[in-house]
Design a protein around this motif. Structure first.
Motif, PDB file in Angstrom:
ATOM      1  N   VAL A 164      -1.015  -8.631  -2.218  1.00  0.00           N
ATOM      2  CA  VAL A 164      -1.975  -7.554  -2.461  1.00  0.00           C
ATOM      3  C   VAL A 164      -1.242  -6.220  -2.366  1.00  0.00           C
ATOM      4  CG1 VAL A 164      -4.141  -6.470  -1.765  1.00  0.00           C
ATOM      5  CG2 VAL A 164      -3.829  -8.949  -1.467  1.00  0.00           C
ATOM      6  N   ILE A 165      -1.390  -5.388  -3.383  1.00  0.00           N
ATOM      7  CA  ILE A 165      -0.774  -4.062  -3.393  1.00  0.00           C
ATOM      8  C   ILE A 165      -1.885  -3.031  -3.540  1.00  0.00           C
ATOM      9  CG2 ILE A 165       0.861  -2.513  -4.534  1.00  0.00           C
ATOM     10  CD1 ILE A 165       2.311  -5.031  -5.549  1.00  0.00           C
ATOM     11  N   VAL A 166      -1.892  -2.041  -2.659  1.00  0.00           N
ATOM     12  CA  VAL A 166      -2.877  -0.966  -2.691  1.00  0.00           C
ATOM     13  C   VAL A 166      -2.130   0.335  -2.984  1.00  0.00           C
ATOM     14  CG1 VAL A 166      -4.747   0.201  -1.480  1.00  0.00           C
ATOM     15  CG2 VAL A 166      -4.216  -2.189  -0.941  1.00  0.00           C
ATOM     16  N   LEU A 192      -6.610   0.814   5.161  1.00  0.00           N
ATOM     17  CA  LEU A 192      -5.430   0.532   5.974  1.00  0.00           C
ATOM     18  C   LEU A 192      -5.810  -0.120   7.293  1.00  0.00           C
ATOM     19  CD1 LEU A 192      -3.437   3.802   5.255  1.00  0.00           C
ATOM     20  CD2 LEU A 192      -2.792   1.500   4.535  1.00  0.00           C
ATOM     21  N   GLU A 193      -6.942   0.281   7.851  1.00  0.00           N
ATOM     22  CA  GLU A 193      -7.397  -0.348   9.098  1.00  0.00           C
ATOM     23  C   GLU A 193      -7.756  -1.813   8.876  1.00  0.00           C
ATOM     24  OE1 GLU A 193     -10.477   2.350  10.176  1.00  0.00           O
ATOM     25  OE2 GLU A 193      -9.058   3.933  10.748  1.00  0.00           O
ATOM     26  N   VAL A 194      -8.308  -2.123   7.708  1.00  0.00           N
ATOM     27  CA  VAL A 194      -8.557  -3.535   7.378  1.00  0.00           C
ATOM     28  C   VAL A 194      -7.243  -4.300   7.370  1.00  0.00           C
ATOM     29  CG1 VAL A 194      -9.242  -5.100   5.513  1.00  0.00           C
ATOM     30  CG2 VAL A 194     -10.699  -3.147   6.097  1.00  0.00           C
ATOM     31  N   PHE A 201      -4.829 -10.821   6.662  1.00  0.00           N
ATOM     32  CA  PHE A 201      -3.726 -10.095   6.048  1.00  0.00           C
ATOM     33  C   PHE A 201      -2.555  -9.900   7.002  1.00  0.00           C
ATOM     34  CE2 PHE A 201      -7.518  -8.412   3.856  1.00  0.00           C
ATOM     35  CZ  PHE A 201      -7.184  -8.686   2.535  1.00  0.00           C
ATOM     36  N   GLU A 202      -1.362  -9.860   6.425  1.00  0.00           N
ATOM     37  CA  GLU A 202      -0.156  -9.329   7.073  1.00  0.00           C
ATOM     38  C   GLU A 202       0.344  -8.247   6.131  1.00  0.00           C
ATOM     39  OE1 GLU A 202       2.571  -8.981  10.132  1.00  0.00           O
ATOM     40  OE2 GLU A 202       0.908 -10.421  10.052  1.00  0.00           O
ATOM     41  N   ALA A 203       0.570  -7.025   6.653  1.00  0.00           N
ATOM     42  CA  ALA A 203       0.792  -5.898   5.740  1.00  0.00           C
ATOM     43  C   ALA A 203       1.748  -4.868   6.299  1.00  0.00           C
ATOM     44  CB  ALA A 203      -0.549  -5.223   5.423  1.00  0.00           C
ATOM     45  N   ALA A 220       0.636  -6.290   1.099  1.00  0.00           N
ATOM     46  CA  ALA A 220       0.129  -7.279   2.048  1.00  0.00           C
ATOM     47  C   ALA A 220       0.244  -8.668   1.452  1.00  0.00           C
ATOM     48  CB  ALA A 220      -1.326  -6.980   2.397  1.00  0.00           C
ATOM     49  N   VAL A 221       0.150  -9.647   2.322  1.00  0.00           N
ATOM     50  CA  VAL A 221       0.060 -11.035   1.892  1.00  0.00           C
ATOM     51  C   VAL A 221      -1.158 -11.632   2.582  1.00  0.00           C
ATOM     52  CG1 VAL A 221       1.578 -11.926   3.715  1.00  0.00           C
ATOM     53  CG2 VAL A 221       1.304 -13.215   1.579  1.00  0.00           C
ATOM     54  N   VAL A 222      -1.898 -12.453   1.844  1.00  0.00           N
ATOM     55  CA  VAL A 222      -3.041 -13.154   2.419  1.00  0.00           C
ATOM     56  C   VAL A 222      -2.504 -14.343   3.216  1.00  0.00           C
ATOM     57  CG1 VAL A 222      -5.149 -14.450   1.926  1.00  0.00           C
ATOM     58  CG2 VAL A 222      -4.574 -12.419   0.572  1.00  0.00           C
ATOM     59  N   VAL A 223      -2.911 -14.442   4.471  1.00  0.00           N
ATOM     60  CA  VAL A 223      -2.419 -15.513   5.330  1.00  0.00           C
ATOM     61  C   VAL A 223      -3.525 -16.534   5.653  1.00  0.00           C
ATOM     62  CG1 VAL A 223      -0.613 -14.109   6.341  1.00  0.00           C
ATOM     63  CG2 VAL A 223      -2.859 -14.161   7.413  1.00  0.00           C
TER      64      VAL A 223
END
Length: 223
Positions: A164-166, A192-194, A201-203, A220-223
């Motif tokens: 995931v890229i924001v 960002l708090e999410v 997430f790991e981000a 981020a990567v979905v874990v």
């Protein structure tokens, strides 16, 4: 010292990197020209960041990509080029005129068959994607006020390992000012708090200096 670098310097470096590592690209140049002619704001990703998206998509082996915020299709071109022949980008765009322009830009680039543009408000369109195959990469580049909700949907529509890229998380430095109550800044902080607190997430996040100015993106990567 980095604090002594003026804008002329980092813009010169960005131009050097863009010329060296991206170069001229008729399809991308035509897409930007069409956006300008249509009066769209110059908020598409910078060339070096477009190539970053392209490389992340390739590195991750993405076959299905979700983009939230199409604008004129510039970043969709970069993402679609990273896909295998049977890959697909689904891009969501709220403005019909933007969607029409993006389709024309994608067709000109020879990528119309790899990108589906779904028209409508993203928070209305995203639930319609439930039940489809999960996405391997999600790029969030729409209204910042909804970033937290978009991230929730990225986790729901992804799978373990989804990237995931924001975009635009720096807000010119305003994101770190707790007294700034602009809706886009507040929404960016909430997103960002999410990423910081949601166990799905790991981000991390990086500041950037490029053709679009001082900003940043989260990865981020979905874990």
């Amino acid at each position: 010292m980095a604090s002594d670098i003026d804008s002329a310097t980092w813009r010169r470096v960005d131009a050097y990197l863009s010329a060296l590592l991206v170069g001229e690209d008729p399809a991308l140049d035509a897409a930007v020209a069409a956006q300008r002619a249509a009066g769209l704001p110059a908020i598409e990703v910078a060339p070096v960041n477009g190539k970053f998206l392209h490389l992340i998509a390739r590195i991750s082996g993405a076959r299905r990509i979700l983009e939230i915020g199409t604008l004129g299709g510039y970043s969709a071109i970069w993402l679609a080029r990273a896909l295998p022949d049977d890959g697909l980008v689904i891009s969501i765009e709220a403005e019909p005129a933007n969607a029409r322009l993006a389709r024309a830009n994608l067709d000109r680039a020879g990528l119309g068959g790899r990108v589906q543009i779904r028209e409508g408000r993203a928070l209305d369109v995203l639930p319609t994607l439930s039940g489809e195959a999960p996405f391997d990469l999600v790029f969030i580049d729409a209204d910042k006020e909804s970033n937290a909700a978009y991230l929730d949907w990225a986790a729901r529509l992804g799978r373990p390992g989804t990237v995931v890229i924001v975009d635009n998380i720096g807000r010119g430095g305003a994101v770190a000012d707790p007294t700034n109550s602009r809706p886009d800044v507040v929404g960016t902080r909430q997103g960002l708090e999410v990423l910081a607190r949601d166990p799905r997430f790991e981000a991390t996040a990086l500041q950037t200096l490029d053709a679009k100015g001082y900003d940043g993106f989260a990865v981020a990567v979905v874990v």
